[in-house]
Design a protein around this motif. Structure first.
Motif, PDB file in Angstrom:
ATOM      1  N   SER A  89       0.828  -1.197   0.000  1.00 43.75           N
ATOM      2  CA  SER A  89       0.000   0.000   0.000  1.00 43.75           C
ATOM      3  C   SER A  89       0.868   1.254   0.000  1.00 43.75           C
ATOM      4  O   SER A  89       2.057   1.194   0.334  1.00 43.75           O
ATOM      5  N   PRO A  90       0.284   2.415  -0.356  1.00 39.72           N
ATOM      6  CA  PRO A  90       1.065   3.659  -0.325  1.00 39.72           C
ATOM      7  C   PRO A  90       1.674   3.933   1.049  1.00 39.72           C
ATOM      8  O   PRO A  90       2.813   4.420   1.134  1.00 39.72           O
ATOM      9  N   VAL A  91       0.954   3.603   2.111  1.00 41.28           N
ATOM     10  CA  VAL A  91       1.494   3.830   3.459  1.00 41.28           C
ATOM     11  C   VAL A  91       2.703   2.933   3.699  1.00 41.28           C
ATOM     12  O   VAL A  91       3.741   3.373   4.212  1.00 41.28           O
ATOM     13  N   ARG A  92       2.589   1.663   3.318  1.00 39.86           N
ATOM     14  CA  ARG A  92       3.707   0.725   3.508  1.00 39.86           C
ATOM     15  C   ARG A  92       4.913   1.156   2.686  1.00 39.86           C
ATOM     16  O   ARG A  92       6.058   1.059   3.138  1.00 39.86           O
ATOM     17  N   ARG A  93       4.663   1.636   1.462  1.00 38.86           N
ATOM     18  CA  ARG A  93       5.781   2.083   0.621  1.00 38.86           C
ATOM     19  C   ARG A  93       6.470   3.299   1.228  1.00 38.86           C
ATOM     20  O   ARG A  93       7.692   3.402   1.217  1.00 38.86           O
ATOM     21  N   ALA A  94       5.666   4.212   1.776  1.00 39.03           N
ATOM     22  CA  ALA A  94       6.247   5.416   2.396  1.00 39.03           C
ATOM     23  C   ALA A  94       7.093   5.044   3.610  1.00 39.03           C
ATOM     24  O   ALA A  94       8.196   5.578   3.806  1.00 39.03           O
ATOM     25  N   ILE A  95       6.586   4.120   4.415  1.00 36.18           N
ATOM     26  CA  ILE A  95       7.348   3.674   5.587  1.00 36.18           C
ATOM     27  C   ILE A  95       8.644   3.000   5.146  1.00 36.18           C
ATOM     28  O   ILE A  95       9.708   3.197   5.752  1.00 36.18           O
ATOM     29  N   ALA A  96       8.567   2.215   4.068  1.00 37.03           N
ATOM     30  CA  ALA A  96       9.761   1.532   3.573  1.00 37.03           C
ATOM     31  C   ALA A  96      10.811   2.521   3.090  1.00 37.03           C
ATOM     32  O   ALA A  96      12.006   2.352   3.335  1.00 37.03           O
ATOM     33  N   VAL A  97      10.366   3.562   2.397  1.00 38.29           N
ATOM     34  CA  VAL A  97      11.311   4.569   1.904  1.00 38.29           C
ATOM     35  C   VAL A  97      12.004   5.256   3.078  1.00 38.29           C
ATOM     36  O   VAL A  97      13.227   5.496   3.048  1.00 38.29           O
ATOM     37  N   LEU A  98      11.248   5.554   4.126  1.00 39.38           N
ATOM     38  CA  LEU A  98      11.859   6.164   5.314  1.00 39.38           C
ATOM     39  C   LEU A  98      12.867   5.210   5.958  1.00 39.38           C
ATOM     40  O   LEU A  98      13.933   5.634   6.414  1.00 39.38           O
ATOM     41  N   SER A  99      12.530   3.939   5.984  1.00 34.97           N
ATOM     42  CA  SER A  99      13.447   2.945   6.561  1.00 34.97           C
ATOM     43  C   SER A  99      14.724   2.843   5.732  1.00 34.97           C
ATOM     44  O   SER A  99      15.827   2.748   6.275  1.00 34.97           O
TER      45      SER A  99
END
Length: 374
Positions: A66-76
């Motif tokens: 999901s967009p939220v999961r992708r955003a969290i992954a990019v931050l990680s």
């Protein structure tokens, strides 16, 4: 004499990335070259050569879902870049080798920012998404197949080295293949990993039980099954009186492969490399949901040299598999030719060849990312 600077190995956490990294680590050790491992938290479970040196951990995640999961992954991954920057500063390596997986991305980007010589190793016949993200900073791209999608034919950075395999696999390189004689036992090994065991647990028994009784009586089957499927699969084979060994995992799988007359499996990079190193014929059923359909590319490349037969997952039925088995068991010399072709495709010296690529890069000053001396 001053100890040489270490080579950093950056890798994801799955076996397909870990095995070649471990093989290179062993080769570097044999040459007296220290190494350091940079990976994510999954690296805590590793053993062998990779565990004999301190491990440096970085944050990472796969930017999928999901967009939220992708955003969290990019931050990680961004946090992982900071981790990797400081880790490389402490290690002060002579070069960095990336084996793919998103856990390798922060380290490969940090290597480029620090202007360190970098090598990518691609295990599959398709350059993986993580490796595509960072290939611009690599001075060399080491491949396992002669043709690798997303690497241009004229790319002067490309070096064909093969896919390094574990020492227990290399030790079986000289095991001779003997096709099953008339009326003799046929040893069949079936494994598909967590991504293959479900469909294999249904299709393979259905296919084997549909074979003529004269062939069924000759079969000796070793099959990997999911724990939840073991009881049902064992019951199916038991009713037919077949000789079968079932387990969720076989620690001695290389030895099982070496003893097989035929292997049925998926087409992951490590599977293909191990079949080629040992030299065994196979029926490969590529996992259809693998990223970029790389398993199909691996299987087609292996089939092109005559080493295996390929059944698309959508066509993997008991009827189709039984037809292929009848044809192969009826032509033992065809199995022998496939085994010879697989053996000829093997590159047991892949780890040494990869170490040579790294060594040549270290001894060549100021290489630009295009592989041309600056």
């Amino acid at each position: 004499m001053t100890e040489p600077r270490p080579v950093v190995l950056a890798t994801g956490g799955t076996g397909g990335h870990v095995f070649p990294a471990e093989a290179l680590a062993g080769e570097l050790e044999a040459r007296g070259v220290p190494f350091a491992l940079v990976t994510d938290a999954r690296g805590r479970q590793w053993q062998g050569a990779l565990a004999r040196r301190p491990i440096h951990y970085v944050h990472s995640a796969s930017p999928t879902g999901s967009p939220v999961r992708r955003a969290i992954a990019v931050l990680s991954l961004a946090r992982g870049l900071l981790d990797a920057w400081w880790a490389l500063g402490r290690i002060h390596p002579s070069a960095v080798v990336g084996f793919g997986g998103y856990a390798s991305v922060p380290t490969m980007i940090a290597a480029r920012l620090r202007r360190l010589p970098a090598v990518l190793h691609e295990q599959n016949a398709v350059l993986g998404k993580a490796n595509r993200l960072v290939q611009g900073g690599a001075a060399r791209v080491a491949t396992s197949f002669s043709a690798t999608r997303h690497i241009g034919e004229g790319d002067r950075r490309a070096r064909l080295v093969g896919n390094p395999v574990r020492e227990p696999v290399r030790a079986l390189r000289g095991s001779p293949y003997r096709p099953p004689g008339e009326g003799r036992v046929i040893d069949l090994v079936v494994f598909g990993g967590s991504q293959g065991a479900a469909s294999f647990g249904k299709v393979v028994p259905d296919a084997l039980l549909s074979l003529p009784a004269a062939i069924r009586r000759r079969l000796r089957v070793v099959q990997q099954c999911r724990p939840e499927d073991l009881g049902a699969v064992r019951e199916r084979y038991g009713k037919a009186g077949m000789v079968v060994e079932l387990a969720p995992f076989f620690a001695d799988l290389p030895q099982r492969i070496a003893a097989a007359h035929l292997v049925i499996g998926r087409a992951g990079a490590s599977t293909v490399a191990e079949l080629a190193t040992i030299g065994r014929p196979a029926i490969l059923v590529p996992y259809p949901y693998a990223a970029d359909d790389h398993q199909t590319a691996n299987a087609r490349a292996f089939a092109a040299c005559g080493a295996c037969m390929v059944i698309a997952h959508a066509e993997f039925t008991a009827e189709a598999l039984a037809g292929h088995l009848l044809a192969l068991f009826g032509q033992p010399q065809r199995l022998a030719h496939m085994a010879a072709a697989a053996h000829a495709a093997g590159r047991p010296d892949a780890a040494a060849r990869l170490a040579d690529v790294v060594g040549d890069l270290i001894s060549t000053p100021a290489l630009s990312p295009t592989g041309v001396a600056a």
